[in-house]
Design a protein around this motif. Structure first.
Motif, PDB file in Angstrom:
ATOM      1  N   ALA A  41       0.928  -1.027   0.118  1.00  0.00           N
ATOM      2  CA  ALA A  41       0.058   0.064  -0.031  1.00  0.00           C
ATOM      3  C   ALA A  41       0.999   1.184   0.058  1.00  0.00           C
ATOM      4  CB  ALA A  41      -0.875   0.124   1.339  1.00  0.00           C
ATOM      5  N   PHE A  42       2.059   1.254   0.806  1.00  0.00           N
ATOM      6  CA  PHE A  42       2.771   2.410   0.640  1.00  0.00           C
ATOM      7  C   PHE A  42       3.351   2.514  -0.525  1.00  0.00           C
ATOM      8  CE2 PHE A  42       7.259   4.164   1.450  1.00  0.00           C
ATOM      9  CZ  PHE A  42       6.808   5.487   2.036  1.00  0.00           C
ATOM     10  N   GLY A  43       4.011   1.478  -1.348  1.00  0.00           N
ATOM     11  CA  GLY A  43       4.353   1.581  -2.614  1.00  0.00           C
ATOM     12  C   GLY A  43       3.287   2.356  -3.409  1.00  0.00           C
ATOM     13  N   GLY A  44       2.093   1.712  -3.338  1.00  0.00           N
ATOM     14  CA  GLY A  44       1.107   2.264  -4.227  1.00  0.00           C
ATOM     15  C   GLY A  44       0.809   3.764  -4.078  1.00  0.00           C
ATOM     16  N   LEU A  45       0.810   4.057  -2.836  1.00  0.00           N
ATOM     17  CA  LEU A  45       0.804   5.542  -2.604  1.00  0.00           C
ATOM     18  C   LEU A  45       1.917   6.386  -3.199  1.00  0.00           C
ATOM     19  CD1 LEU A  45      -0.507   5.549   1.299  1.00  0.00           C
ATOM     20  CD2 LEU A  45      -1.884   6.521  -0.787  1.00  0.00           C
ATOM     21  N   ARG A  46       3.251   6.013  -2.847  1.00  0.00           N
ATOM     22  CA  ARG A  46       4.398   6.687  -3.504  1.00  0.00           C
ATOM     23  C   ARG A  46       4.255   6.697  -4.887  1.00  0.00           C
ATOM     24  NH1 ARG A  46       9.392   3.626  -2.026  1.00  0.00           N
ATOM     25  NH2 ARG A  46       9.013   2.838  -3.804  1.00  0.00           N
ATOM     26  N   ALA A  47       3.720   5.618  -5.523  1.00  0.00           N
ATOM     27  CA  ALA A  47       3.487   5.828  -7.067  1.00  0.00           C
ATOM     28  C   ALA A  47       2.732   7.028  -7.287  1.00  0.00           C
ATOM     29  CB  ALA A  47       3.139   4.367  -7.522  1.00  0.00           C
ATOM     30  N   LEU A  48       1.386   6.832  -6.743  1.00  0.00           N
ATOM     31  CA  LEU A  48       0.465   7.861  -6.942  1.00  0.00           C
ATOM     32  C   LEU A  48       0.878   9.325  -6.868  1.00  0.00           C
ATOM     33  CD1 LEU A  48      -2.807   6.502  -5.602  1.00  0.00           C
ATOM     34  CD2 LEU A  48      -2.203   6.405  -7.991  1.00  0.00           C
ATOM     35  N   LEU A  49       1.802   9.576  -5.866  1.00  0.00           N
ATOM     36  CA  LEU A  49       2.183  10.896  -5.691  1.00  0.00           C
ATOM     37  C   LEU A  49       3.034  11.178  -6.521  1.00  0.00           C
ATOM     38  CD1 LEU A  49       3.067  13.139  -3.544  1.00  0.00           C
ATOM     39  CD2 LEU A  49       4.777  11.753  -2.594  1.00  0.00           C
ATOM     40  N   HIS A  50       4.087  10.057  -7.087  1.00  0.00           N
ATOM     41  CA  HIS A  50       4.888  10.571  -8.006  1.00  0.00           C
ATOM     42  C   HIS A  50       4.371  10.911  -9.459  1.00  0.00           C
ATOM     43  CE1 HIS A  50       8.304   8.103  -5.815  1.00  0.00           C
ATOM     44  NE2 HIS A  50       8.043   9.092  -5.095  1.00  0.00           N
ATOM     45  N   HIS A  51       3.193  10.402  -9.710  1.00  0.00           N
ATOM     46  CA  HIS A  51       2.531  10.563 -10.875  1.00  0.00           C
ATOM     47  C   HIS A  51       1.960  12.154 -10.765  1.00  0.00           C
ATOM     48  CE1 HIS A  51       0.175   9.830 -14.407  1.00  0.00           C
ATOM     49  NE2 HIS A  51      -1.038  10.067 -13.774  1.00  0.00           N
ATOM     50  N   LEU A  52       1.542  12.478  -9.436  1.00  0.00           N
ATOM     51  CA  LEU A  52       1.094  13.798  -9.278  1.00  0.00           C
ATOM     52  C   LEU A  52       2.052  14.689  -9.554  1.00  0.00           C
ATOM     53  CD1 LEU A  52      -1.202  15.492  -8.537  1.00  0.00           C
ATOM     54  CD2 LEU A  52      -0.599  15.304  -6.180  1.00  0.00           C
ATOM     55  N   LEU A  53       3.040  14.522  -8.912  1.00  0.00           N
ATOM     56  CA  LEU A  53       4.246  15.321  -8.941  1.00  0.00           C
ATOM     57  C   LEU A  53       4.864  15.747 -10.203  1.00  0.00           C
ATOM     58  CD1 LEU A  53       6.398  14.038  -5.847  1.00  0.00           C
ATOM     59  CD2 LEU A  53       5.303  16.383  -6.120  1.00  0.00           C
ATOM     60  N   GLU A  54       4.863  14.553 -11.159  1.00  0.00           N
ATOM     61  CA  GLU A  54       5.362  14.593 -12.403  1.00  0.00           C
ATOM     62  C   GLU A  54       4.309  15.476 -13.167  1.00  0.00           C
ATOM     63  OE1 GLU A  54       6.482  11.887 -16.215  1.00  0.00           O
ATOM     64  OE2 GLU A  54       6.548  11.095 -14.362  1.00  0.00           O
ATOM     65  N   GLY A  55       2.995  15.471 -13.033  1.00  0.00           N
ATOM     66  CA  GLY A  55       2.093  16.220 -13.632  1.00  0.00           C
ATOM     67  C   GLY A  55       2.230  17.667 -13.287  1.00  0.00           C
ATOM     68  N   TYR A  56       2.237  18.068 -12.037  1.00  0.00           N
ATOM     69  CA  TYR A  56       2.461  19.358 -11.466  1.00  0.00           C
ATOM     70  C   TYR A  56       3.471  19.942 -12.439  1.00  0.00           C
ATOM     71  CZ  TYR A  56      -0.445  19.858  -7.383  1.00  0.00           C
ATOM     72  OH  TYR A  56      -1.430  20.358  -6.488  1.00  0.00           O
ATOM     73  N   ALA A  57       4.853  19.310 -12.345  1.00  0.00           N
ATOM     74  CA  ALA A  57       6.012  19.922 -13.083  1.00  0.00           C
ATOM     75  C   ALA A  57       5.850  19.981 -14.608  1.00  0.00           C
ATOM     76  CB  ALA A  57       7.492  18.927 -12.674  1.00  0.00           C
ATOM     77  N   SER A  58       5.249  18.993 -15.454  1.00  0.00           N
ATOM     78  CA  SER A  58       5.172  19.085 -16.683  1.00  0.00           C
ATOM     79  C   SER A  58       4.254  20.110 -16.939  1.00  0.00           C
ATOM     80  CB  SER A  58       4.833  17.731 -17.225  1.00  0.00           C
ATOM     81  OG  SER A  58       3.575  17.323 -16.913  1.00  0.00           O
TER      82      SER A  58
END
Length: 183
Positions: A41-58
């Motif tokens: 679950a922690f890994g899944g949350l981390r993957a979602l967070l990274h997806h969001l961060l990449e979206g913000y930056a792009s």
């Protein structure tokens, strides 16, 4: 992870509604916390967070992403603020070709939040510099030198970045002067 929350989150990021996506991510986090956070679950949350961060930056919304990371670091989510999280930002900046912001992330923001760049961070910075054009190719090589000084290994990705930069430079020179330097 709760499927309906994850699907909503992914749709919101795709639409560029990052504020609502952050709310959806928090819902996922709350739903998981109630059951105890397993490694998966922690890994899944981390993957979602990274997806969001990449979206913000792009999308050119780096200040919002950095505010979110700073808040997480101050709160009880500090372990999510990692080199991998910053690498997600760097991937978004690479997609936009934003060398200035990538440099700022690696040189200033990561140290400010107590995160050391890893090989991937340095490769992403190097790639952004190499793609920024001939005026920045030397900076890409400087990043390689810095990696070596830090005891980091150059991998296939590192070599491909620099090889592509050299190839692009050679092709531009040949295109400007004709074959073998003939004008």
């Amino acid at each position: 992870l709760p499927g309906e929350h994850v699907q909503k989150f992914l749709a919101l990021v795709q639409e560029g509604d990052y504020g609502e996506a952050l709310k959806a991510l928090r819902k996922v986090r709350r739903a998981v916390k109630g059951r105890g956070c397993s490694k998966e679950a922690f890994g899944g949350l981390r993957a979602l967070l990274h997806h969001l961060l990449e979206g913000y930056a792009s999308a050119g919304r780096l200040p919002e992403a950095l505010d979110m990371l700073r808040d997480m670091k101050k709160g009880n989510e500090g372990r999510l603020v990692s080199a991998a999280a910053f690498n997600a930002l760097l991937r978004g900046l690479l997609a936009r070709g934003s060398l200035h912001e990538a440099r700022f992330i690696v040189r200033e923001e990561m140290p400010r939040l107590g995160v050391s760049p890893n090989e991937a961070s340095m490769n992403l910075l190097m790639d952004t510099a190499a793609r920024a054009g001939p005026a920045h190719l030397e900076e890409a090589w400087d990043v390689l030198e810095e990696m070596q000084q830090r005891g980091m290994r150059a991998d296939k990705y590192t070599v491909s970045i620099l090889t592509k930069g050299i190839t692009d430079r050679s092709e531009r020179r040949r295109g400007a002067t004709g074959p073998r330097g003939v004008a």
